[in-house]
Design an enzyme around this catalytic site. Structure first.
Site, PDB file in Angstrom:
ATOM      1  N   LYS A 186       0.854  -1.195   0.000  1.00 25.86           N
ATOM      2  CA  LYS A 186       0.000   0.000   0.000  1.00 25.86           C
ATOM      3  C   LYS A 186       0.885   1.239   0.000  1.00 25.86           C
ATOM      4  CE  LYS A 186      -1.870   2.857   2.743  1.00 25.86           C
ATOM      5  NZ  LYS A 186      -1.766   4.061   1.888  1.00 25.86           N
ATOM      6  N   GLY A 239       6.901   4.745   8.059  1.00 28.91           N
ATOM      7  CA  GLY A 239       6.067   5.930   8.166  1.00 28.91           C
ATOM      8  C   GLY A 239       6.324   6.621   9.490  1.00 28.91           C
ATOM      9  N   SER A 240       5.328   7.355   9.954  1.00 31.75           N
ATOM     10  CA  SER A 240       5.508   8.145  11.172  1.00 31.75           C
ATOM     11  C   SER A 240       5.467   7.259  12.423  1.00 31.75           C
ATOM     12  CB  SER A 240       4.397   9.190  11.256  1.00 31.75           C
ATOM     13  OG  SER A 240       3.150   8.532  11.341  1.00 31.75           O
ATOM     14  N   THR A 241       6.030   7.778  13.491  1.00 34.87           N
ATOM     15  CA  THR A 241       6.005   7.063  14.768  1.00 34.87           C
ATOM     16  C   THR A 241       4.566   6.930  15.267  1.00 34.87           C
ATOM     17  OG1 THR A 241       8.244   7.724  15.274  1.00 34.87           O
ATOM     18  CG2 THR A 241       6.839   7.202  17.161  1.00 34.87           C
ATOM     19  N   GLU A 262       9.674   1.077  10.630  1.00 35.03           N
ATOM     20  CA  GLU A 262      10.800   1.998  10.341  1.00 35.03           C
ATOM     21  C   GLU A 262      10.182   3.382  10.406  1.00 35.03           C
ATOM     22  OE1 GLU A 262      13.302  -0.114   9.405  1.00 35.03           O
ATOM     23  OE2 GLU A 262      12.059  -1.801   8.774  1.00 35.03           O
ATOM     24  N   CYS A 297      13.697  10.874   6.517  1.00 36.92           N
ATOM     25  CA  CYS A 297      13.603  10.435   7.909  1.00 36.92           C
ATOM     26  C   CYS A 297      14.916  10.646   8.652  1.00 36.92           C
ATOM     27  CB  CYS A 297      13.208   8.966   7.958  1.00 36.92           C
ATOM     28  SG  CYS A 297      14.296   7.937   6.960  1.00 36.92           S
ATOM     29  N   GLU A 396       9.702  16.042  14.761  1.00 32.71           N
ATOM     30  CA  GLU A 396      10.130  15.854  13.369  1.00 32.71           C
ATOM     31  C   GLU A 396       9.337  16.822  12.489  1.00 32.71           C
ATOM     32  OE1 GLU A 396       8.994  12.192  11.344  1.00 32.71           O
ATOM     33  OE2 GLU A 396      10.996  12.095  10.466  1.00 32.71           O
TER      34      GLU A 396
HETATM   35  P1  NAD Z   1       2.409   8.236   7.783  1.00 34.02           P
HETATM   36  O1  NAD Z   1       2.688   7.462   9.010  1.00 34.02           O
HETATM   37  O2  NAD Z   1       1.401   9.294   7.822  1.00 34.02           O
HETATM   38  O3  NAD Z   1       1.971   7.262   6.595  1.00 34.02           O
HETATM   39  C1  NAD Z   1       2.778   6.165   6.186  1.00 34.02           C
HETATM   40  C2  NAD Z   1       1.887   5.140   5.501  1.00 34.02           C
HETATM   41  O4  NAD Z   1       0.974   4.631   6.475  1.00 34.02           O
HETATM   42  C3  NAD Z   1       1.032   5.708   4.363  1.00 34.02           C
HETATM   43  O5  NAD Z   1       0.928   4.747   3.340  1.00 34.02           O
HETATM   44  C4  NAD Z   1      -0.307   5.934   5.040  1.00 34.02           C
HETATM   45  O6  NAD Z   1      -1.393   5.885   4.150  1.00 34.02           O
HETATM   46  C5  NAD Z   1      -0.355   4.753   6.000  1.00 34.02           C
HETATM   47  N1  NAD Z   1      -1.248   4.943   7.151  1.00 34.02           N
HETATM   48  C6  NAD Z   1      -1.633   6.106   7.726  1.00 34.02           C
HETATM   49  N2  NAD Z   1      -2.512   5.858   8.740  1.00 34.02           N
HETATM   50  C7  NAD Z   1      -2.664   4.511   8.805  1.00 34.02           C
HETATM   51  C8  NAD Z   1      -3.426   3.643   9.629  1.00 34.02           C
HETATM   52  N3  NAD Z   1      -4.225   4.109  10.587  1.00 34.02           N
HETATM   53  N4  NAD Z   1      -3.315   2.322   9.418  1.00 34.02           N
HETATM   54  C9  NAD Z   1      -2.513   1.817   8.463  1.00 34.02           C
HETATM   55  N5  NAD Z   1      -1.781   2.588   7.624  1.00 34.02           N
HETATM   56  C10 NAD Z   1      -1.844   3.925   7.803  1.00 34.02           C
HETATM   57  O7  NAD Z   1       3.831   8.801   7.298  1.00 34.02           O
HETATM   58  P2  NAD Z   1       4.135   9.705   6.029  1.00 34.02           P
HETATM   59  O8  NAD Z   1       3.719  11.103   6.323  1.00 34.02           O
HETATM   60  O9  NAD Z   1       3.642   9.041   4.789  1.00 34.02           O
HETATM   61  O10 NAD Z   1       5.728   9.604   5.968  1.00 34.02           O
HETATM   62  C11 NAD Z   1       6.571  10.376   6.722  1.00 34.02           C
HETATM   63  C12 NAD Z   1       7.128   9.595   7.887  1.00 34.02           C
HETATM   64  O11 NAD Z   1       7.825   8.431   7.439  1.00 34.02           O
HETATM   65  C13 NAD Z   1       8.152  10.398   8.658  1.00 34.02           C
HETATM   66  O12 NAD Z   1       7.905  10.261  10.027  1.00 34.02           O
HETATM   67  C14 NAD Z   1       9.464   9.747   8.278  1.00 34.02           C
HETATM   68  O13 NAD Z   1      10.485   9.920   9.226  1.00 34.02           O
HETATM   69  C15 NAD Z   1       9.068   8.331   8.119  1.00 34.02           C
HETATM   70  N6  NAD Z   1      10.042   7.591   7.335  1.00 34.02           N
HETATM   71  C16 NAD Z   1      10.844   6.681   7.974  1.00 34.02           C
HETATM   72  C17 NAD Z   1      11.813   5.976   7.258  1.00 34.02           C
HETATM   73  C18 NAD Z   1      12.707   4.966   7.935  1.00 34.02           C
HETATM   74  O14 NAD Z   1      13.319   4.164   7.240  1.00 34.02           O
HETATM   75  N7  NAD Z   1      12.809   4.961   9.254  1.00 34.02           N
HETATM   76  C19 NAD Z   1      11.947   6.184   5.883  1.00 34.02           C
HETATM   77  C20 NAD Z   1      11.106   7.111   5.265  1.00 34.02           C
HETATM   78  C21 NAD Z   1      10.160   7.803   6.003  1.00 34.02           C
END
Ligand code: NAD
Length: 493
Positions: A186, A239-241, A262, A297, A396
């Site tokens: 996804k 994604g986000s924490t 991650e 990130c 962040e």
């Molecule tokens: P996000 O957490 O908002 O979304 C990430 C993914 O999760 C998206 O596909 C989103 O649609 C999905 N998602 C959102 N809510 C959900 C839920 N309730 N259930 C299941 N899936 C859900 O993050 P973002 O804004 O897309 O990305 C930015 C974040 O990603 C930053 O915090 C960044 O640091 C992190 N990031 C981490 C790494 C790493 O390797 N550690 C790499 C890239 C980005």
């Protein structure tokens, strides 16, 4: 020669999902607009998948796994297909790069090299690795033979963010597919186009239908349905924490699927007065925070400079900042592009306001620019006189905003650097080898850079300590996430 703008104007983006080897709209027929941050134009409509589509995609992935159309192939056969997949990604590289830039706003220069190049390299690397990994035989008594073998976990769900859409997808799908799993990916609702195109390319390379499915949609709908699904064996989440915590809860609430996260970061970059090359340190500090519009990130968003060299450092840094003025992402010379969407723009501008309100001193940038384009652009922004309690030093931002802090000795720097819930990357710059080693040991981060910030490739693990997550992408260690260890104890004679 056709320009990127001409190609962009002619582009027909296909936003349909990819399930069981075919492009399909969501069962509900719901769609959402896909807007480009480059100029705000509508690129097309995207399938708004939800739980019903997740059920279909997971069933397709399960069927493909059970009949072993992919898992049953020898590692050498899977290797050949994945290498072809990588070759095709490079063949379609310009198309993929254009989709990536239009969808999330990054400069076309980097979409071609970092994103297409990095993603294809990742798929090839895991393809090449998979037929070189041996299993184990345990040192048991002579009347037995105990095998320790790795098996694919089954159906892997991969949920990824928008900042490196193709690269983050590849970090999940490459080891998962190489190990013989079926995958449901996804992508972020903000940048679904390259993931969908990757699935078509994988099929063309010979990945059988049903083995690699892509469901575009929103997190609380398609994402949550995947995380809660009783027939998903493992979830690879980037994604986000905040959402990472929900993913782990949903895994526990459903079938205890393996949940690898991650997550976010607030990485500290420590420059000591005995830094061996101050110009290199300045270039790395500025280049790394503004790369990808600060939407990385591992961006070194907290810069700690030893008090005695801070003024000199800032003077050099300010001389470089104008090079990062945002430009047209479709211009080959642009190195800073657009922020992914209006929501993220608002978030970044909100943090800049909070920096002002908390008393930090703005040294450069701070404004939205290029508004006449209809896209979302923010100047490279530098705040000085930031203290560790300010919001801009703690949260962040995920935008082009650098906070400069200072320290008196390296112990003070380490204490401040570790004073965060995150632990993704960190760096220390010093000519003193013992100080470098002691500091890198003391920093609670998944990667510590010494006298550089951009050292990274597919051979090393990438992931975080603390609330930056529990998993590691890249390197052979990523196979640990997508394989089960099986013991087979055989009685002999
Ligand atoms: P996000 O957490 O908002 O979304 C990430 C993914 O999760 C998206 O596909 C989103 O649609 C999905 N998602 C959102 N809510 C959900 C839920 N309730 N259930 C299941 N899936 C859900 O993050 P973002 O804004 O897309 O990305 C930015 C974040 O990603 C930053 O915090 C960044 O640091 C992190 N990031 C981490 C790494 C790493 O390797 N550690 C790499 C890239 C980005």
């Amino acid at each position: 020669m056709t320009t990127w703008h001409e190609r962009a104007a002619a582009l027909q983006a296909d936003g349909r999902a990819f399930i069981g080897g075919e492009r399909v709209w969501a069962k509900s027929e719901q769609q959402f607009d896909n807007l480009s941050p480059v100029d705000g134009r509508k690129l097309g409509m995207v399938a708004r998948c939800d739980g019903a589509d997740v059920d279909i995609a997971v069933a397709a992935a399960r069927a493909a796994f059970e009949d072993r159309r992919w898992a049953g192939k020898s590692p050498a056969q899977r290797k050949r297909v994945l290498i072809k997949f990588a070759d095709l990604m490079q063949k379609y590289g310009q198309e993929l790069a254009l989709l990536e830039t239009l969808d999330m706003g990054k400069p076309i220069k980097y979409s071609q090299t970092v994103d297409v190049g990095g993603a294809a390299n990742c798929i090839r690397w895991y393809g090449e690795a998979i037929d070189k990994i041996y299993d184990e035989i345990a040192p048991t008594p002579s009347n037995s033979l105990a095998l320790i073998t790795r098996e694919p976990v089954g159906v892997v769900a991969a949920i990824v963010p928008w900042n490196y859409p193709m690269l983050m997808a590849s970090w999940k799908i490459a080891p998962a597919l190489a190990a013989g799993n079926s995958v449901v990916l996804k992508p972020s609702e903000k940048s679904p186009l390259t993931a969908l195109r990757l699935a078509e390319i994988a099929l063309e390379a010979g990945v059988p239908p049903g083995v690699f499915n892509v469901l575009p949609g929103f997190g609380h709908e398609a994402g949550a349905a995947l995380a809660l699904h009783m027939d998903v064996d493992c979830i690879g989440f980037t994604g986000s924490t905040r959402v990472g915590k929900q993913i782990m809860q949903m895994a526990g609430q459903s079938n205890l699927k393996r949940a690898w996260t991650e997550l976010g970061g607030k990485s500290a970059n420590i420059v000591c007065a005995d830094c061996p090359d101050l110009d290199a340190a300045v270039e790395a500090a500025i280049g790394s925070i503004f790369f990808n519009q600060g939407e990385s990130c591992n961006a070194p968003s907290r810069l700690f400079v030893e008090a005695s060299i801070k003024d000199r450092f800032i003077e050099k840094a300010l001389a470089l900042v104008p090079n990062y003025a945002p430009g047209d992402p479709l211009d080959d010379s642009t190195i800073m592009g657009a922020i992914v969407d209006a929501t993220q723009l608002k978030t970044v501008m909100g943090y800049i306001e909070s920096g002002h309100a908390d008393g930090a001193r703005l040294l450069a940038g701070g404004k939205q620019v290029r508004t006449e384009t209809g896209g979302y652009y923010v100047e490279p922004t530098l705040f000085d006189q930031v203290d560790s309690n300010m919001k801009i030093a703690r949260e962040e931002i995920f935008g082009p905003v650098l906070s400069v802090l200072s320290f008196t000795d390296v112990q003070d720097a380490v204490r401040q650097a570790n004073d965060t819930p995150y632990g993704l990357h960190a760096a220390v710059w010093t000519a003193d080898l013992s100080k470098a080693i002691q500091t890198s040991r003391a920093l609670r981060a998944g990667t510590v850079h010494v006298n550089q910030y951009d050292g990274d490739d597919i051979t090393v693990p990438f992931g975080g300590y603390k609330q930056s997550g529990n998993g590691r992408d890249k390197s052979l260690h990523a196979f640990d996430k997508y394989t089960e260890l099986k013991t087979t104890w055989i009685q002999v004679g």
